[in-house]
Each structure stands twice: as structure tokens, then as C-alpha cells.
Design an enzyme around this catalytic site. Sequence first.
Site, PDB file in Angstrom:
ATOM      1  N   ASP A 173       0.849  -1.193   0.000  1.00 22.16           N
ATOM      2  CA  ASP A 173       0.000   0.000   0.000  1.00 22.16           C
ATOM      3  C   ASP A 173       0.893   1.254   0.000  1.00 22.16           C
ATOM      4  O   ASP A 173       1.873   1.284  -0.740  1.00 22.16           O
ATOM      5  CB  ASP A 173      -0.977  -0.025   1.190  1.00 22.16           C
ATOM      6  CG  ASP A 173      -2.149   0.929   1.006  1.00 22.16           C
ATOM      7  OD1 ASP A 173      -3.163   0.526   0.431  1.00 22.16           O
ATOM      8  OD2 ASP A 173      -2.053   2.100   1.433  1.00 22.16           O
TER       9      ASP A 173
ATOM     10  N   TYR B 217      -3.601  11.072   0.441  1.00 24.50           N
ATOM     11  CA  TYR B 217      -3.958  10.868  -0.971  1.00 24.50           C
ATOM     12  C   TYR B 217      -3.867  12.174  -1.749  1.00 24.50           C
ATOM     13  O   TYR B 217      -3.350  12.210  -2.862  1.00 24.50           O
ATOM     14  CB  TYR B 217      -5.376  10.290  -1.079  1.00 24.50           C
ATOM     15  CG  TYR B 217      -5.420   8.816  -0.736  1.00 24.50           C
ATOM     16  CD1 TYR B 217      -5.473   7.852  -1.732  1.00 24.50           C
ATOM     17  CD2 TYR B 217      -5.380   8.392   0.592  1.00 24.50           C
ATOM     18  CE1 TYR B 217      -5.495   6.498  -1.428  1.00 24.50           C
ATOM     19  CE2 TYR B 217      -5.396   7.038   0.916  1.00 24.50           C
ATOM     20  CZ  TYR B 217      -5.447   6.103  -0.095  1.00 24.50           C
ATOM     21  OH  TYR B 217      -5.435   4.765   0.213  1.00 24.50           O
TER      22      TYR B 217
ATOM     23  N   HIS C  31      -4.474  -7.864  -0.298  1.00 27.34           N
ATOM     24  CA  HIS C  31      -3.790  -6.588  -0.115  1.00 27.34           C
ATOM     25  C   HIS C  31      -3.099  -6.433   1.238  1.00 27.34           C
ATOM     26  O   HIS C  31      -2.025  -5.861   1.328  1.00 27.34           O
ATOM     27  CB  HIS C  31      -4.837  -5.481  -0.296  1.00 27.34           C
ATOM     28  CG  HIS C  31      -4.274  -4.104  -0.245  1.00 27.34           C
ATOM     29  ND1 HIS C  31      -3.547  -3.561  -1.276  1.00 27.34           N
ATOM     30  CD2 HIS C  31      -4.338  -3.143   0.713  1.00 27.34           C
ATOM     31  CE1 HIS C  31      -3.190  -2.331  -0.955  1.00 27.34           C
ATOM     32  NE2 HIS C  31      -3.646  -2.054   0.251  1.00 27.34           N
TER      33      HIS C  31
END
Length: 471
Positions: free
Chosen positions: A234, A384, A441
Site C-alpha cells: 500500500d 492521498y 492486499h
Amino acid sequence: ELCSSLAGIMLLEVLLVLGTLLIYFLFSKRKEETLPFKDGWWGRGQKPVTKEDSSIRPFKVETTEEELSDLFRRLDQARFTEPLEDSCFHYGINSVHLRKVVSYWKNQFNWKKQVEVLNKYPQFKTKIQGIDIHFVHVKPPRLPEGRSAKPLLMVHGWPGSFYEFYKIIPLLTDPASHGLGDEHIFEVICPSIPGYGFSEAPHKKDFNSVSAASVFYELMLRLGFNEFYIQGGDWGWLICTNLAQIAPNHVKGLHLNMVSVSKMGLTHLLSVLLGRYFPGLFGFQDEDVRRMFPFLKKGLYKILSESGYAHIQATKPDTVGCGLNDSPVGLAAYILEKFSSWTDMEFQNLEDGGLERKFSLDDLLTNIMIYWVSGCMVSSMRFYKENLQKGIGTQKHEKLTVQVPTGIASFPNEILHIPQAWAKKKYTNIVSFHFMPRGGHFAAFEEPELLAKDILQFVDKVEKEQLWKKK
């Protein structure tokens, strides 16, 4: 005579231009190989003139009764919306199942017991570039005579936390007790990304992955590690990639359980169109073809259906963040949905989202509680925007390759599969690339043993062949 001297001058000019270009390309390539260290100031207000306090202070997770009674009040007052019939997890979290999770949270989940679990590993805080950095630091319980532990920095992502590594830490610090041999023993450092968990959030704009990598590089040097290994998935993938670009002479090896490439050329496009029919031409293996095609379904549509959150967080994180920071049930819904679909997209077909097939509710709620008690949801979402607001492919780190020895563990249920043929354009020194038998993930959280084994074999390769010395 005039003509010949003019021709001579022109030839000399051409040679000069060619020579200049040659020198430029030779030296600019060399210069471009590392990424500049980002020396920022992320504290409140003006940077003080006095030297930063670089002491390392022990830290323990603590919660007050007030915080807990406030949480239970909010859980009691939660408003639920009835889900559509037979919608499972296709519209996001299913509120019938969410009610069950909230009931467990209120009546069975024991946060005080989980705080003891969190505190079983030594934790610390230290100020770097104006903000408090939280990290877990675990040394091996025993070391064979004359041996030293290898420092390993492990970096989490969103919406995870340092807690994701709690099951893999003993496998790396004490591999012999877990049947993994004692060839390589690690000293593990798991920091919280600034703005996540118990690391202070940056107070200024523009704290991106390069900033985080610079902070963690400073942390490793402060802990006395001049050479170390790094591992991430990630955002940990990008932060560790940047760290390898900033300090290639200090990073012995980079291990990743997620990879992404932002620079896509004509070869990538052709391989997407034709790779299914001519895999060998594009360096694809059978497993690449199985995971990637049909590309519209397994690539494009998958990304579109799963990336709405990223668009919100890369544009207006604070707006939706306000709601999530105010409602524990909203926070749980938002985070749990990711733990369902990112672990296995097929889990969307189940009414409970398959959440407890790979994780216990205690583990899932512990991660959510780290977000709740630290109030870090908004600052974690901002990461982000800081990384994506200038557009994909525009940053310097995206244009640079990574030259340190790299190991990639490719898990089958990762949202987007990146074949080795694509990865090696960015990571020019891949020494180990493995298709993992299962897992998604959140690899360290879900399949700690598989990931630990892959890290161990990668480090073994790097050490035996002294690969970091051949960078």
C-alpha cells in the site's frame, strides 16, 4: 581555403555539441539516480531557531474512561439504513452485518485487553522535522553467539496501521522458534506514517510520500542504523520505494508486497491489447495472463469500481473525513468495506463480506480503534491529496528508477496485478519475484507466514551474493 576552414569550424562545432550532449547524458543520468532528501518542517507555526530535541521517548497506548464512555454513547445512538435486498457487499458495507459488528463492539470487544496486546511490543516517539513520530521497535529475544540482527523497517498503508505487523514480527525477530531457521534474524521497526495512528499529523500542506520517506530515513539513522532492509505494501510500497531512491547506499534491499507503475509507455499499451494472445512477446508468464485478462474486466472495470474513495481523498478529504471522525460506526463501515474487498473481491458476494474468513473481529476492531482513539482519519485521508493532487506521473520520483536489490511478493487477490515485465522497468534490480499461492492486499495481517518466508528468502539471496555491494 575559406570553405575548408568554415567546414573545419562547423565540424568542430558539431563535435562540441555532440560532446556536450554526451557529457550531459552521462552526468545527468548519474545525477538523476538519487532522489533529493526532503528536509521539511511540519510542526505548527514557524520553525524554531533552536535545535530539535532528538531524544527517543518510550510510549504506551492508553485510553481514558471518558473516551470509552463517549465511544459507547455514540455506538448506542447509531442510525442504520436498511440495505437493499440481496445486495450483500456490492453497494459497500451491508448494514445488517454492520449492526452485528457494532453489537460485538459494544458487548464483547475488550479494548483494554487489546491495549495490552498493543503494548506487548516496545513503542517509542521521537520528534523529526517538527512532528512526533511513533514507532514499534522489536529486538530479537535471543541471538546466536557472534551474530547480529538485521534492521528491517516495515511500513503500513491506508486504512491499516502498525498493528498489521503484530503477527509477522515474531516470525522475523525469532524465526527459529517458528520453524523458519536462524540464518537471518531481524530487528523490526514499524513506524506509523505521520498523520496515521499515534504519529503526529503534519500541520502544513505538501507532506507526501517523499516527505514520509525522508522522515523514516532520519528515524533509521537516529536509531543508529547505517544499512538496513525496508518492506512495504500500500502506501508503504511508495514510501519504501522513495526511501530506496533517496538513500540507495543505505538500503540493502527493498521488499514489496504491492507494486504500481505510473509511467505507462507504448509497450504497456500493446501488452494490454495483445499480451493475452502473445504473452511471450511481452515477457508475460501464464499466471500474469490469468490474473490480468480479460483486461477490461480484471483491470479497468476493477479499478473503476474500487477507486471512488481514492478520488474523494485525493480531492476533498476533509469533507467526508469530518463525518468519519465524528461517527465510530461510519468509520468502521468505511474501513471494514476495504478489508472485505481488498482481501478478496469475491467477498462482495457474501452478506458478511467474508470479513471473518481471514481476520478476527478483535483484530479488525483494534485497527479501527487505533483510528478512533487517535482521531487520525482526516489526516490519514489527506495523504492521498498530497500524493496525487499534482497528477499521476508528474513527480520526480515517478521518473526515476530504483536500483537497490528488490524482492516482490505478488499476492493473487491484490486489486491490480503488475507483471514482472512491467515492474522491472521501474525496479531495475529485481532479484526475486514470486506469485504467492493465496492472499490479498493486507499481506502481513492476512498471511504473515507466507510474507515472512518470502522476506527471508529474499534477504538470503541479497546476503549470499552480497547484491547490495553490486548496485
